[in-house]
Design a protein around this motif. Structure first.
Motif, PDB file in Angstrom:
ATOM      1  N   TYR A 115       0.867  -1.167   0.077  1.00  8.00           N
ATOM      2  CA  TYR A 115      -0.008   0.008  -0.108  1.00  8.00           C
ATOM      3  C   TYR A 115       0.962   1.222  -0.118  1.00  8.00           C
ATOM      4  O   TYR A 115       0.979   1.981   0.930  1.00  8.00           O
ATOM      5  CB  TYR A 115      -1.040   0.226   1.215  1.00  8.00           C
ATOM      6  N   ASP A 159       3.002   3.667  -3.431  1.00  5.79           N
ATOM      7  CA  ASP A 159       3.244   3.600  -4.745  1.00  5.79           C
ATOM      8  C   ASP A 159       4.966   3.390  -4.889  1.00  5.79           C
ATOM      9  O   ASP A 159       5.081   2.763  -5.935  1.00  5.79           O
ATOM     10  CB  ASP A 159       3.042   5.059  -5.561  1.00  5.79           C
ATOM     11  N   GLU A 208       5.565  -0.389  -5.825  1.00  3.31           N
ATOM     12  CA  GLU A 208       4.889  -0.840  -6.854  1.00  3.31           C
ATOM     13  C   GLU A 208       5.653  -1.904  -7.496  1.00  3.31           C
ATOM     14  O   GLU A 208       5.076  -2.859  -7.752  1.00  3.31           O
ATOM     15  CB  GLU A 208       4.292   0.149  -7.802  1.00  3.31           C
ATOM     16  N   ASN A 234      -0.626  -6.150  -7.051  1.00  7.47           N
ATOM     17  CA  ASN A 234      -0.830  -4.663  -7.593  1.00  7.47           C
ATOM     18  C   ASN A 234      -0.122  -4.218  -6.683  1.00  7.47           C
ATOM     19  O   ASN A 234       0.837  -3.762  -6.166  1.00  7.47           O
ATOM     20  CB  ASN A 234      -2.335  -4.739  -8.029  1.00  7.47           C
ATOM     21  N   LYS A 235      -1.059  -2.996  -6.371  1.00  4.70           N
ATOM     22  CA  LYS A 235      -0.762  -1.990  -5.269  1.00  4.70           C
ATOM     23  C   LYS A 235      -2.087  -1.614  -4.647  1.00  4.70           C
ATOM     24  O   LYS A 235      -2.990  -1.454  -5.264  1.00  4.70           O
ATOM     25  CB  LYS A 235       0.055  -0.838  -5.702  1.00  4.70           C
ATOM     26  N   SER A 243      -4.827   1.225  -3.207  1.00  5.97           N
ATOM     27  CA  SER A 243      -5.687   0.322  -3.278  1.00  5.97           C
ATOM     28  C   SER A 243      -6.221   0.028  -4.785  1.00  5.97           C
ATOM     29  O   SER A 243      -7.618  -0.467  -4.785  1.00  5.97           O
ATOM     30  CB  SER A 243      -6.867   1.036  -2.629  1.00  5.97           C
ATOM     31  N   SER A 244      -5.406  -0.022  -5.562  1.00  2.12           N
ATOM     32  CA  SER A 244      -5.540  -0.361  -7.153  1.00  2.12           C
ATOM     33  C   SER A 244      -6.277  -1.875  -6.821  1.00  2.12           C
ATOM     34  O   SER A 244      -7.144  -2.319  -7.801  1.00  2.12           O
ATOM     35  CB  SER A 244      -4.559  -0.316  -7.867  1.00  2.12           C
ATOM     36  N   ASP A 245      -5.774  -2.533  -5.929  1.00  2.00           N
ATOM     37  CA  ASP A 245      -6.277  -4.139  -5.979  1.00  2.00           C
ATOM     38  C   ASP A 245      -7.663  -4.216  -5.689  1.00  2.00           C
ATOM     39  O   ASP A 245      -8.398  -5.220  -6.284  1.00  2.00           O
ATOM     40  CB  ASP A 245      -5.289  -4.837  -5.036  1.00  2.00           C
ATOM     41  N   HIS A 267      -9.640  -2.658  -7.129  1.00  2.00           N
ATOM     42  CA  HIS A 267     -10.782  -2.402  -8.209  1.00  2.00           C
ATOM     43  C   HIS A 267     -10.134  -3.402  -9.362  1.00  2.00           C
ATOM     44  O   HIS A 267     -10.460  -3.113 -10.537  1.00  2.00           O
ATOM     45  CB  HIS A 267     -10.670  -0.919  -8.704  1.00  2.00           C
ATOM     46  N   SER A 268      -9.524  -4.289  -9.020  1.00  2.00           N
ATOM     47  CA  SER A 268      -9.151  -5.146  -9.930  1.00  2.00           C
ATOM     48  C   SER A 268      -9.370  -6.773  -9.956  1.00  2.00           C
ATOM     49  O   SER A 268     -10.350  -7.196 -10.135  1.00  2.00           O
ATOM     50  CB  SER A 268      -7.281  -5.044 -10.380  1.00  2.00           C
TER      51      SER A 268
END
Length: 529
Positions: A304, A306, A309, A343-344, A346-348, A350-351
């Protein structure tokens, strides 16, 4: 009654958290394994195997033959503590190389170079790229660029970003053997661009390679600026704290002393024979628990932050190349391995979080939490909360949702991202890999399947040359795939012949053309006409 049960679960969870939390005040590191579903009996059962592992680790660090398949010692731990090396010669070599790296960086900073271009592949570049990105700042002394693949368009993109600054760009070629095809091709592509601009490539070039390799000989023959050593006892994926990483990072202006100190301090903790006070042992034991010692699970790494990443990509190679083995040390077929992806935050969310929560339960998650949000205070967004507080809430919420669904996770927490904590994280996972490999009885330090791929690639190039030679020997004549394969005695490889021909027709170098067929594999191929 229901409320009493819920309160009991909460209390038990809190007690379990306190019992199994690893906290190191000096390293500002926390490791929470309480959400992995192991029992106290598991740790008891593993006491004897872990005792054997600790003994094997001691022997390895003293110079035992830890890579029997290649007859090599394994000494990446000596890179951050040369006094542990099994001979004074090795210790002195490490110290002198570090001194030479720092002196060279200081000399370069006084000159006209403003950029660094690293050319390598795999472990020779994943580590340096990860750390360069994680610790980059506007105060960097040089800007780093990377060529880590044989993709011509990718090479062109990197060189176009450098543009007219190529004359002010120091090029570092990294290849342990000096014969790695991808690195060789990258070097030749870059050399060509320097020469097209009327620049002396040797006057801009540095080699990092084994002494006596073909690359080392070339650098000496042409008078490159410098050559720094890679050692037989350091594998590519554990070479970050050798010249492979330290040179470019020192040139960038990164705190290399902090990196080394973080790794050195973490190594001390992960040598402890007391498992509950050894973060590397706890990490490896959780892998062993989740996979039941047989591998096959997926490790989802969710940093969590950037700046972390690229950490997942780095861990992919470190873990998968080390642990993905068909045979154990006894020669038995075991098909070990742990698949790493991520991923990273909180992108995860939404993936792929949807699948983690409701799909196959064939994984465990490693969250990486960074407490410090940014340099200086943050403004409030909504609900009297900063963006960093929202980010932590997403981590905590994701972790809680996984627990409610019976999915295992653990959390690594550091105070902030700096050179020291990056060194800690690198050393932590390196040690966990070593311990897991010893527990399951595999050699973590060779990669025979990678060599198989290189051999097959060489054979494909030879096949391409035979195809081109045949077509050029029969100008203007049109041939089917079957006819070409028959003529060059490769009938069993007709699919590969077709794939090679398709690539040749799209690219102009050899002048191969195609008369489309229906279906496409029935096309005819020719040169000229």
């Amino acid at each position: 009654m229901k409320k009493d049960i819920e309160e009991l679960v909460i209390i038990t969870s809190w007690q379990r958290f306190k019992e199994y939390l690893y906290y190191d005040e000096e390293m500002e590191l926390l490791l929470d394994i309480s959400r992995m579903n192991f029992t106290p009996e598991f740790l008891t059962e593993m006491t004897e195997p872990m005792g054997t592992v600790y003994h094997q680790l001691q022997l390895m660090e003293k110079g035992a033959l830890a890579n029997p398949d290649e007859g090599r010692m394994v000494g990446h731990y000596w890179l951050r503590n040369p006094d542990l090396a099994p001979s004074e010669e090795i210790a002195q070599d490490i110290k002198e190389t570090l001194g030479e790296i720092l002196d060279f960086a200081e000399q370069i900073h006084m000159g006209s170079f403003r950029n660094i271009l690293l050319v390598g592949v795999g472990g020779s570049i994943l580590g340096p790229r990860f750390v360069a990105d994680a610790l980059a700042s506007p105060q960097d002394k040089m800007k780093a660029f990377f060529i880590d693949n044989g993709d011509p368009d990718g090479i062109d993109r990197v060189l176009s970003h450098i543009g007219e600054e190529l004359n002010a760009t120091l090029c570092i070629i990294i290849s342990k053997s000096g014969g790695t095809i991808e690195t060789r091709n990258g070097m030749l592509e870059v050399r060509k661009r320097y020469e097209e601009l009327g620049l002396s490539f040797p006057g801009h070039a540095v080699a990092i390679t084994q002494r006596g390799s073909e690359l080392d000989k070339l650098s000496q023959k042409e008078g490159w600026l410098r050559a720094f050593p890679m050692w037989d006892w350091v594998g590519g994926r554990t070479s970050l704290l050798s010249a492979v990483g330290l040179l470019s990072l020192a040139l960038q202006g990164i705190d290399t002393a902090g990196l080394l100190q973080g790794a050195r301090d973490c190594d001390k903790r992960t040598r402890r024979p007391d498992t509950l006070n050894n973060p590397g042992a706890l990490l490896a034991l959780m892998w062993y628990h989740s996979t039941q010692g047989h591998g096959g699970k997926q490790m989802v790494v969710l940093p969590y932050k950037d700046r972390l990443e690229l950490f997942t990509k780095y861990l992919q190679q470190l873990i998968m190349e080390s642990l993905g083995k068909e045979k154990n040390l006894k020669g038995e077929t075991v098909h070990q391995g742990i698949t790493v992806y991520g991923n990273k935050g909180s992108s995860d969310q939404h993936s792929y979080l949807q699948q983690l929560l409701e799909g196959p339960n064939n994984f465990f998650v490693t969250f990486i939490e960074v407490l410090k949000d940014r340099q200086g205070p943050s403004a409030y967004m909504e609900e009297n909360s900063t963006s960093g507080e929202y980010l932590q809430a997403f981590l905590l919420g994701t972790r809680e949702a996984l627990t409610q669904k019976g999915r295992e996770s653990m959390t690594i927490t550091v105070k902030e991202i700096n050179a020291y904590t990056i060194g800690v994280l690198i050393a932590l996972f390196e040690r966990a890999v070593s311990i897991y490999a010893l527990l399951v009885g595999i050699n973590a330090y060779h990669q025979p399947a990678v060599e198989m791929g290189k051999k097959a690639a060489g054979q494909a190039i030879q096949l391409k040359n035979r195809i081109v030679y045949f077509l050029k020997s029969h100008p203007s004549e049109k041939f089917s795939v079957h006819e070409i394969a028959l003529a060059i005695q490769e009938e069993e490889h007709q699919e590969m012949v077709f794939k090679i021909l398709l690539h040749l027709t799209i690219n102009p170098e050899h002048g191969v053309n195609m008369e489309p067929g229906h279906p496409l594999p029935e096309s005819r191929f020719f040169v000229g006409g």
